[in-house]
Design a protein around this motif. Structure first.
Motif, PDB file in Angstrom:
ATOM      1  N   MET A 109       1.911 -13.676  -3.608  1.00 37.62           N
ATOM      2  CA  MET A 109       2.377 -14.869  -3.301  1.00 37.62           C
ATOM      3  C   MET A 109       3.115 -15.436  -4.587  1.00 37.62           C
ATOM      4  SD  MET A 109       1.900 -15.141  -0.138  1.00 37.62           S
ATOM      5  CE  MET A 109       2.489 -16.939   0.123  1.00 37.62           C
ATOM      6  N   GLN A 110       2.278 -15.017  -5.703  1.00 34.70           N
ATOM      7  CA  GLN A 110       2.641 -15.733  -7.164  1.00 34.70           C
ATOM      8  C   GLN A 110       3.894 -15.054  -7.686  1.00 34.70           C
ATOM      9  OE1 GLN A 110       0.923 -17.904  -8.923  1.00 34.70           O
ATOM     10  NE2 GLN A 110       2.420 -17.887 -10.771  1.00 34.70           N
ATOM     11  N   LEU A 111       4.195 -14.127  -7.369  1.00 37.60           N
ATOM     12  CA  LEU A 111       5.484 -13.253  -7.705  1.00 37.60           C
ATOM     13  C   LEU A 111       6.690 -13.504  -6.652  1.00 37.60           C
ATOM     14  CD1 LEU A 111       3.888  -9.768  -8.851  1.00 37.60           C
ATOM     15  CD2 LEU A 111       4.642 -11.714 -10.368  1.00 37.60           C
ATOM     16  N   GLY A 112       6.208 -14.259  -5.540  1.00 38.33           N
ATOM     17  CA  GLY A 112       7.308 -14.594  -4.401  1.00 38.33           C
ATOM     18  C   GLY A 112       7.718 -13.188  -3.641  1.00 38.33           C
ATOM     19  N   GLY A 113       6.498 -12.330  -3.548  1.00 37.34           N
ATOM     20  CA  GLY A 113       7.011 -11.015  -2.923  1.00 37.34           C
ATOM     21  C   GLY A 113       7.326 -11.138  -1.277  1.00 37.34           C
ATOM     22  N   PRO A 114       7.705 -10.003  -0.653  1.00 31.00           N
ATOM     23  CA  PRO A 114       8.028 -10.158   0.624  1.00 31.00           C
ATOM     24  C   PRO A 114       6.736 -10.031   1.479  1.00 31.00           C
ATOM     25  CG  PRO A 114       8.531  -7.975  -0.244  1.00 31.00           C
ATOM     26  CD  PRO A 114       8.009  -8.976  -1.264  1.00 31.00           C
ATOM     27  N   LEU A 115       6.758 -10.334   2.800  1.00 30.99           N
ATOM     28  CA  LEU A 115       5.638 -10.337   3.549  1.00 30.99           C
ATOM     29  C   LEU A 115       5.173  -8.897   4.019  1.00 30.99           C
ATOM     30  CD1 LEU A 115       4.021 -12.011   5.709  1.00 30.99           C
ATOM     31  CD2 LEU A 115       5.797 -11.598   7.194  1.00 30.99           C
ATOM     32  N   TRP A 116       5.949  -7.966   3.788  1.00 33.13           N
ATOM     33  CA  TRP A 116       5.625  -6.496   4.047  1.00 33.13           C
ATOM     34  C   TRP A 116       4.696  -6.009   2.758  1.00 33.13           C
ATOM     35  CZ3 TRP A 116       5.848  -3.246  -0.044  1.00 33.13           C
ATOM     36  CH2 TRP A 116       6.941  -3.376  -0.902  1.00 33.13           C
ATOM     37  N   ALA A 117       4.847  -6.686   1.567  1.00 33.24           N
ATOM     38  CA  ALA A 117       3.846  -6.437   0.525  1.00 33.24           C
ATOM     39  C   ALA A 117       2.589  -7.228   0.894  1.00 33.24           C
ATOM     40  CB  ALA A 117       4.385  -7.159  -0.812  1.00 33.24           C
ATOM     41  N   LEU A 118       2.497  -8.169   1.414  1.00 34.75           N
ATOM     42  CA  LEU A 118       1.122  -8.860   1.820  1.00 34.75           C
ATOM     43  C   LEU A 118       0.366  -7.846   2.677  1.00 34.75           C
ATOM     44  CD1 LEU A 118      -0.813 -11.387   1.468  1.00 34.75           C
ATOM     45  CD2 LEU A 118       0.695 -12.494   3.152  1.00 34.75           C
ATOM     46  N   PHE A 119       1.056  -7.449   3.724  1.00 38.09           N
ATOM     47  CA  PHE A 119       0.720  -6.423   4.847  1.00 38.09           C
ATOM     48  C   PHE A 119       0.188  -5.235   4.234  1.00 38.09           C
ATOM     49  CE2 PHE A 119       3.569  -8.219   8.550  1.00 38.09           C
ATOM     50  CZ  PHE A 119       2.820  -9.311   8.437  1.00 38.09           C
ATOM     51  N   ALA A 120       1.010  -4.771   2.925  1.00 36.21           N
ATOM     52  CA  ALA A 120       0.295  -3.637   2.350  1.00 36.21           C
ATOM     53  C   ALA A 120      -1.095  -3.765   1.882  1.00 36.21           C
ATOM     54  CB  ALA A 120       1.504  -3.093   1.446  1.00 36.21           C
ATOM     55  N   VAL A 121      -1.109  -5.053   1.287  1.00 33.26           N
ATOM     56  CA  VAL A 121      -2.658  -5.388   0.581  1.00 33.26           C
ATOM     57  C   VAL A 121      -3.639  -5.300   1.953  1.00 33.26           C
ATOM     58  CG1 VAL A 121      -3.984  -7.254  -0.464  1.00 33.26           C
ATOM     59  CG2 VAL A 121      -1.532  -6.855  -1.104  1.00 33.26           C
ATOM     60  N   ILE A 122      -3.364  -5.700   2.852  1.00 34.59           N
ATOM     61  CA  ILE A 122      -4.324  -5.702   4.005  1.00 34.59           C
ATOM     62  C   ILE A 122      -4.623  -4.154   4.118  1.00 34.59           C
ATOM     63  CG2 ILE A 122      -4.369  -5.951   6.633  1.00 34.59           C
ATOM     64  CD1 ILE A 122      -2.592  -8.246   6.184  1.00 34.59           C
ATOM     65  N   ALA A 123      -3.771  -3.447   4.543  1.00 35.91           N
ATOM     66  CA  ALA A 123      -3.776  -2.076   4.601  1.00 35.91           C
ATOM     67  C   ALA A 123      -4.547  -1.412   3.577  1.00 35.91           C
ATOM     68  CB  ALA A 123      -2.416  -1.132   4.619  1.00 35.91           C
ATOM     69  N   LEU A 124      -4.324  -1.804   2.391  1.00 37.04           N
ATOM     70  CA  LEU A 124      -5.131  -1.132   1.164  1.00 37.04           C
ATOM     71  C   LEU A 124      -6.509  -1.696   1.349  1.00 37.04           C
ATOM     72  CD1 LEU A 124      -5.399   0.311  -1.546  1.00 37.04           C
ATOM     73  CD2 LEU A 124      -4.735  -1.706  -2.887  1.00 37.04           C
ATOM     74  N   GLY A 125      -6.885  -2.759   1.880  1.00 38.65           N
ATOM     75  CA  GLY A 125      -8.285  -3.493   1.929  1.00 38.65           C
ATOM     76  C   GLY A 125      -9.051  -2.537   2.829  1.00 38.65           C
ATOM     77  N   LEU A 126      -8.253  -2.142   4.094  1.00 36.71           N
ATOM     78  CA  LEU A 126      -9.058  -1.262   5.119  1.00 36.71           C
ATOM     79  C   LEU A 126      -9.133   0.159   4.477  1.00 36.71           C
ATOM     80  CD1 LEU A 126      -7.020  -2.069   8.372  1.00 36.71           C
ATOM     81  CD2 LEU A 126      -9.114  -2.910   7.511  1.00 36.71           C
ATOM     82  N   SER A 127      -8.450   0.676   3.790  1.00 34.17           N
ATOM     83  CA  SER A 127      -8.606   2.062   3.063  1.00 34.17           C
ATOM     84  C   SER A 127      -9.844   1.915   2.225  1.00 34.17           C
ATOM     85  CB  SER A 127      -7.536   2.751   2.658  1.00 34.17           C
ATOM     86  OG  SER A 127      -7.161   1.731   1.536  1.00 34.17           O
ATOM     87  N   VAL A 128      -9.717   0.958   1.482  1.00 37.45           N
ATOM     88  CA  VAL A 128     -11.118   0.792   0.318  1.00 37.45           C
ATOM     89  C   VAL A 128     -12.170   0.765   1.197  1.00 37.45           C
ATOM     90  CG1 VAL A 128     -11.830  -0.745  -1.206  1.00 37.45           C
ATOM     91  CG2 VAL A 128      -9.753  -0.110  -1.629  1.00 37.45           C
ATOM     92  N   VAL A 129     -12.442  -0.170   2.227  1.00 35.38           N
ATOM     93  CA  VAL A 129     -13.858  -0.456   3.023  1.00 35.38           C
ATOM     94  C   VAL A 129     -14.316   0.912   3.417  1.00 35.38           C
ATOM     95  CG1 VAL A 129     -12.807  -1.343   4.955  1.00 35.38           C
ATOM     96  CG2 VAL A 129     -15.143  -2.003   4.156  1.00 35.38           C
ATOM     97  N   GLY A 130     -13.090   1.562   4.369  1.00 35.10           N
ATOM     98  CA  GLY A 130     -13.628   2.819   5.078  1.00 35.10           C
ATOM     99  C   GLY A 130     -14.083   3.756   3.789  1.00 35.10           C
ATOM    100  N   GLY A 131     -13.417   4.017   2.832  1.00 34.63           N
ATOM    101  CA  GLY A 131     -13.701   5.010   1.872  1.00 34.63           C
ATOM    102  C   GLY A 131     -14.963   4.695   1.236  1.00 34.63           C
ATOM    103  N   TRP A 132     -15.366   3.451   1.057  1.00 37.02           N
ATOM    104  CA  TRP A 132     -16.713   2.896   0.276  1.00 37.02           C
ATOM    105  C   TRP A 132     -17.674   3.405   1.280  1.00 37.02           C
ATOM    106  CZ3 TRP A 132     -17.373  -0.623  -3.960  1.00 37.02           C
ATOM    107  CH2 TRP A 132     -18.653  -1.018  -4.216  1.00 37.02           C
ATOM    108  N   HIS A 133     -17.466   3.092   2.397  1.00 36.95           N
ATOM    109  CA  HIS A 133     -18.729   3.290   3.534  1.00 36.95           C
ATOM    110  C   HIS A 133     -19.207   4.796   3.474  1.00 36.95           C
ATOM    111  CE1 HIS A 133     -19.865  -0.392   5.308  1.00 36.95           C
ATOM    112  NE2 HIS A 133     -18.626  -0.723   5.621  1.00 36.95           N
TER     113      HIS A 133
END
Length: 437
Positions: A409-433
């Motif tokens: 949001m600070q960099l004025g990025g596109p919506l797809w970049a925000l969705f990519a952050v969501i995907a990264l969050g899912l991968s991190v929590v799955g990998g941590w478990h």
């Protein structure tokens, strides 16, 4: 009471897991129909109604996660461990303790969301008609929060004793009531008034009211039925539930706080973006009951084996269930990633909503197998009574999403970049478990 432990301690893992999970999988299909039906009916009211639903979604998710998954998991785990250790009196005593916790949990939701709902949805970016739709839905839902807590707690008691069939049948029955009732009240079929989004909320509360009554009858007629001597309250039994349920609730709160933060970020892209994101993220909610069908079996099987001192068998059970959950989410995730129209077109004909929802599916859905694996291991940890590492996994996801989303949001990025952050969050929590199981 017949010996509840023997099959769970000695029977082959896969058939036993399948037997316990089967009623929940059938239930998940009906709950999927309920969620699709509600979203479809609300979608017929327009984009503002869908956006309003998206605003309420994080709090509705928190209500379900805390009552059924978090504290409900604590209840099931406590009952399963008591039975696994051969302490049947403790299992009966847990009924009163669990219901007191449920009453407190439900009233807390009612007070907070009725008192501060408008401010919360405004903070999330709700404006104008979308905000009013959110309030019309939220006020009815959370006025009936106690019914949701009571029904889910009673179901968790039964599941903890190894009875997964009866709760599933009750919720299937109420789903058969909720879907047509939602259509009737939301869209005003026949002689019934058109209540709009409030009609969907009314059908939701009505269904859980019926479920509460039916579950109470089942528990009263079950081997868990408490006698007068079992109604005396003991601090240690509250602790048995809360040492799993309270930490699990913190974890659930972190998950929902993540959703709240993301909803606020997406809302800055406009009403169509919020509606498209809401339709997309709804699929994640639909996977929860499917994985939960497997997970509820993990809680009772792992908990019973831990209570009996069979640690290695408990670990094998956990990994077997995790593989099954990941496979289910793989099929769902990759199907909608390749053909997002299979899902998005069910709820909206708005080209902007369809485009944004499809973008979300293509970026996030491929990571659903990790979502399913992490969720299964979370519930296996509940059965073992060890919730610190799952909570830390959700903490990592929360920090990643908050920091990554804020940067976009600070960099004025596109919506797809925000969705990519969501995907990264899912991968991190799955990998941590996976690494810390």
């Amino acid at each position: 009471m017949p010996d509840q432990r023997s099959p769970l301690l000695t029977a082959p893992i896969v058939p036993t897991l399948a037997r316990l999970a089967a009623p929940g999988i059938v239930l998940a299909l009906f709950q999927t129909a309920v969620s699709i039906g509600d979203t479809y009916f609300i979608g017929r009211l327009g984009t503002e109604a869908l956006a309003g639903l998206a605003l309420v979604f994080p709090m509705l998710m928190l209500l379900q996660m805390t009552s059924a998954g978090a504290m409900g998991g604590g209840v099931s785990s406590a009952v399963a461990r008591a039975l696994g250790a051969g302490n049947r009196d403790a299992a009966r005593k847990l009924v009163a303790h669990a219901l007191i916790i449920a009453l407190g949990g439900g009233l807390t939701f009612t007070v907070l969301l009725l008192g501060f709902g408008r401010g919360l949805y405004d903070l999330l970016g709700g404006r104008g008609a979308a905000l009013e739709q959110a309030l019309a839905y939220s006020q009815i839902i959370f006025a009936g929060a106690v019914l949701v807590w009571i029904s889910n707690t009673l179901a968790s008691l039964l599941r903890g004793s190894g009875n997964t069939l009866a709760p599933a049948l009750v919720f299937v029955g109420t789903a058969l009531v909720q879907v047509p009732l939602s259509g009737v009240l939301t869209l005003g079929w026949g002689p019934f008034p058109r209540l709009g989004i409030a009609g969907a909320a009314t059908s939701y509360v009505t269904a859980f009211g019926l479920a509460s009554l039916a579950m109470a009858i089942l528990v009263w007629r079950s081997p868990l039925r408490p006698q007068r001597a079992h109604l005396r309250l003991e601090g240690r039994l509250f602790r048995e539930i809360l040492r799993v349920g309270a930490i699990s609730s913190v974890s659930a709160l972190q998950t929902v706080l993540t959703a709240v933060i993301l909803t606020g970020f997406v809302a800055r892209f406009g009403t169509e973006a919020l509606a498209g994101y809401g339709v997309g993220v709804r699929l994640e909610l639909l996977q929860v009951p499917i994985v939960f069908a497997i997970a509820q079996a993990l809680v009772v099987m792992v908990g019973t084996n831990i209570g009996a001192g069979h640690g290695e068998r408990a670990k094998k059970i956990a990994w077997t269930g995790t593989a099954a959950a990941a496979l289910v989410c793989l099929v769902i995730g990759w199907s909608v990633a390749i053909y997002p129209a299979l899902w998005i077109h069910l709820f909206s004909d708005d080209p902007a909503v369809i485009a944004i929802g499809s973008l979300y599916m293509r970026i996030v859905a491929p990571f659903y197998p990790l979502f399913g694996a992490g969720l299964a291991l979370y519930f296996a940890s509940q059965g073992a009574g060890q919730m610190l590492l799952p909570m830390l996994a959700n903490t990592a996801r929360l920090l990643l999403v908050a920091a990554g989303g804020a940067l976009v949001m600070q960099l004025g990025g596109p919506l797809w970049a925000l969705f990519a952050v969501i995907a990264l969050g899912l991968s991190v929590v799955g990998g941590w478990h996976r690494e810390n199981a």
